[in-house]
Design a protein around this motif. Structure first.
Motif, mmCIF file in Angstrom:
data_model
loop_
_atom_site.group_PDB
_atom_site.id
_atom_site.type_symbol
_atom_site.label_atom_id
_atom_site.label_comp_id
_atom_site.label_asym_id
_atom_site.label_seq_id
_atom_site.Cartn_x
_atom_site.Cartn_y
_atom_site.Cartn_z
ATOM 1 N N LEU A 22 -48.730 19.826 -62.083
ATOM 2 C CA LEU A 22 -47.570 20.666 -61.780
ATOM 3 C C LEU A 22 -46.352 20.218 -62.584
ATOM 4 N N ASP A 23 -46.094 18.925 -62.589
ATOM 5 C CA ASP A 23 -44.946 18.402 -63.340
ATOM 6 C C ASP A 23 -45.107 18.683 -64.836
ATOM 7 N N PHE A 24 -46.300 18.460 -65.358
ATOM 8 C CA PHE A 24 -46.568 18.686 -66.777
ATOM 9 C C PHE A 24 -46.402 20.161 -67.141
ATOM 10 N N LEU A 25 -47.001 21.044 -66.359
ATOM 11 C CA LEU A 25 -46.981 22.473 -66.677
ATOM 12 C C LEU A 25 -45.595 23.092 -66.519
ATOM 13 N N ARG A 26 -44.809 22.599 -65.573
ATOM 14 C CA ARG A 26 -43.466 23.150 -65.348
ATOM 15 C C ARG A 26 -42.558 22.983 -66.563
ATOM 16 N N ARG A 27 -42.882 22.094 -67.441
ATOM 17 C CA ARG A 27 -42.042 21.841 -68.613
ATOM 18 C C ARG A 27 -42.079 22.997 -69.611
ATOM 19 N N ASN A 28 -43.186 23.762 -69.635
ATOM 20 C CA ASN A 28 -43.311 24.859 -70.602
ATOM 21 C C ASN A 28 -43.793 26.177 -70.011
ATOM 22 N N HIS A 29 -43.961 26.217 -68.690
ATOM 23 C CA HIS A 29 -44.497 27.422 -68.053
ATOM 24 C C HIS A 29 -43.722 27.739 -66.777
ATOM 25 N N GLN A 30 -43.794 29.008 -66.390
ATOM 26 C CA GLN A 30 -43.289 29.411 -65.078
ATOM 27 C C GLN A 30 -44.465 29.246 -64.109
ATOM 28 N N VAL A 31 -44.331 28.311 -63.192
ATOM 29 C CA VAL A 31 -45.453 27.965 -62.323
ATOM 30 C C VAL A 31 -45.218 28.479 -60.907
ATOM 31 N N ASN A 32 -46.238 29.102 -60.355
ATOM 32 C CA ASN A 32 -46.292 29.475 -58.947
ATOM 33 C C ASN A 32 -47.362 28.600 -58.319
ATOM 34 N N VAL A 33 -47.061 28.000 -57.189
ATOM 35 C CA VAL A 33 -47.996 27.073 -56.548
ATOM 36 C C VAL A 33 -48.779 27.787 -55.446
ATOM 37 N N LEU A 34 -50.091 27.554 -55.446
ATOM 38 C CA LEU A 34 -50.983 28.018 -54.386
ATOM 39 C C LEU A 34 -51.510 26.792 -53.652
ATOM 40 N N HIS A 35 -51.362 26.782 -52.352
ATOM 41 C CA HIS A 35 -51.843 25.640 -51.561
ATOM 42 C C HIS A 35 -52.700 26.154 -50.422
ATOM 43 N N PHE A 36 -53.847 25.489 -50.214
ATOM 44 C CA PHE A 36 -54.723 25.857 -49.104
ATOM 45 C C PHE A 36 -54.698 24.759 -48.058
ATOM 46 N N ASP A 37 -54.277 25.108 -46.855
ATOM 47 C CA ASP A 37 -54.201 24.181 -45.720
ATOM 48 C C ASP A 37 -55.521 24.254 -44.961
ATOM 49 N N GLN A 48 -46.507 20.405 -45.506
ATOM 50 C CA GLN A 48 -45.083 20.084 -45.327
ATOM 51 C C GLN A 48 -44.517 19.415 -46.573
ATOM 52 N N PHE A 49 -45.286 18.499 -47.155
ATOM 53 C CA PHE A 49 -44.865 17.822 -48.379
ATOM 54 C C PHE A 49 -44.597 18.834 -49.496
ATOM 55 N N LEU A 50 -45.540 19.770 -49.692
ATOM 56 C CA LEU A 50 -45.387 20.768 -50.748
ATOM 57 C C LEU A 50 -44.278 21.763 -50.442
ATOM 58 N N GLU A 51 -44.102 22.114 -49.186
ATOM 59 C CA GLU A 51 -42.998 23.020 -48.825
ATOM 60 C C GLU A 51 -41.655 22.392 -49.182
ATOM 61 N N ARG A 52 -41.498 21.102 -48.878
ATOM 62 C CA ARG A 52 -40.245 20.411 -49.226
ATOM 63 C C ARG A 52 -40.080 20.312 -50.742
ATOM 64 N N TYR A 53 -41.132 19.892 -51.421
ATOM 65 C CA TYR A 53 -41.072 19.700 -52.875
ATOM 66 C C TYR A 53 -40.766 21.017 -53.583
ATOM 67 N N CYS A 54 -41.486 22.069 -53.236
ATOM 68 C CA CYS A 54 -41.304 23.359 -53.906
ATOM 69 C C CYS A 54 -39.940 23.966 -53.593
ATOM 70 N N THR A 55 -39.446 23.755 -52.386
ATOM 71 C CA THR A 55 -38.106 24.234 -52.054
ATOM 72 C C THR A 55 -37.066 23.497 -52.899
ATOM 73 N N GLU A 56 -37.194 22.178 -52.971
ATOM 74 C CA GLU A 56 -36.255 21.363 -53.750
ATOM 75 C C GLU A 56 -36.268 21.734 -55.230
ATOM 76 N N GLN A 58 -37.357 24.598 -56.468
ATOM 77 C CA GLN A 58 -37.295 26.059 -56.595
ATOM 78 C C GLN A 58 -38.549 26.628 -57.262
ATOM 79 N N ILE A 59 -39.685 26.213 -56.735
ATOM 80 C CA ILE A 59 -40.988 26.674 -57.219
ATOM 81 C C ILE A 59 -41.576 27.604 -56.160
ATOM 82 N N PRO A 60 -41.982 28.818 -56.541
ATOM 83 C CA PRO A 60 -42.621 29.704 -55.561
ATOM 84 C C PRO A 60 -43.916 29.084 -55.022
ATOM 85 N N LEU A 61 -44.095 29.160 -53.705
ATOM 86 C CA LEU A 61 -45.254 28.568 -53.028
ATOM 87 C C LEU A 61 -45.909 29.615 -52.136
#
Length: 191
Positions: A22-37, A48-56, A58-61
């Protein structure tokens, strides 16, 4: 491996592999995160970890949820979890979805499947799901995360050798590497 479009969807567990990607790709791409709970305690914590990280950042989750924690019938928990995860990813069939399978995953899959007589590795593509990190070692993803201050969350079940994948990773792979220390290079030529 392969060329990626500008806008991508990344399957992210919150573990070191997917967080480094995610960190690597965000440098050159618009990334949307998909997470399966998966509906476990770790699943709740990872979500919860990803919700906080993506909010901070500003990554769509987008989050998908398990249909329970006990597999129906004779299906193994590993297989059932994988099927549910891919059913969630298949909902995004109109866009390429990236998973963070790496070279160590390919080697472990080859060892596992060879014991059943098939000798296969993680394919580059499964429908619209692509795996561009198949030639990257896990240790390189860990190093990227450490050097760039990328946080991640550990899943304690990754140490549980009752799961076949973990048994292969923790018990068998040291012996495989003793017999063939260059197995990663051998498999990298095949994938």
């Amino acid at each position: 491996q392969g060329k990626l479009p500008r806008q991508i969807w990344l399957a992210c567990s919150g573990g070191v592999d997917s967080m480094a990607a995610l960190d690597f790709l965000r440098r050159n791409h618009q990334v949307n995160v998909l997470h399966f709970d998966h509906g476990t305690e770790h699943g709740r914590q990872a979500r919860q970890f990803l919700e906080r990280y993506c909010t901070e950042k500003q990554i769509p989750l987008t989050v998908g949820e398990s249909k329970g924690t006990v597999p129906p019938g004779p299906v193994s928990r590993e297989e059932w979890s994988r099927e549910q995860r891919y059913a969630f990813l298949d909902k995004f069939f109109t866009v390429p979805v990236i998973t963070c399978h790496h070279l160590d995953d390919c080697v472990e899959t080859w060892v596992w499947s060879s014991m059943h007589g098939t000798g296969k590795w993680v394919p580059y593509r499964r429908k619209h799901v692509i795996r561009p990190f198949r030639l990257t070692r896990k240790r390189d993803l860990v190093l990227w995360a450490q050097l760039n201050g990328v946080p991640w969350i550990e899943d304690d079940s990754n140490e549980n050798i009752h799961y076949t994948r973990n048994y292969i990773r923790h018990k068998m792979m040291p012996h495989v590497l003793r017999v063939n220390p260059g197995i990663h290079k051998t498999i990298a030529k095949k994938v």
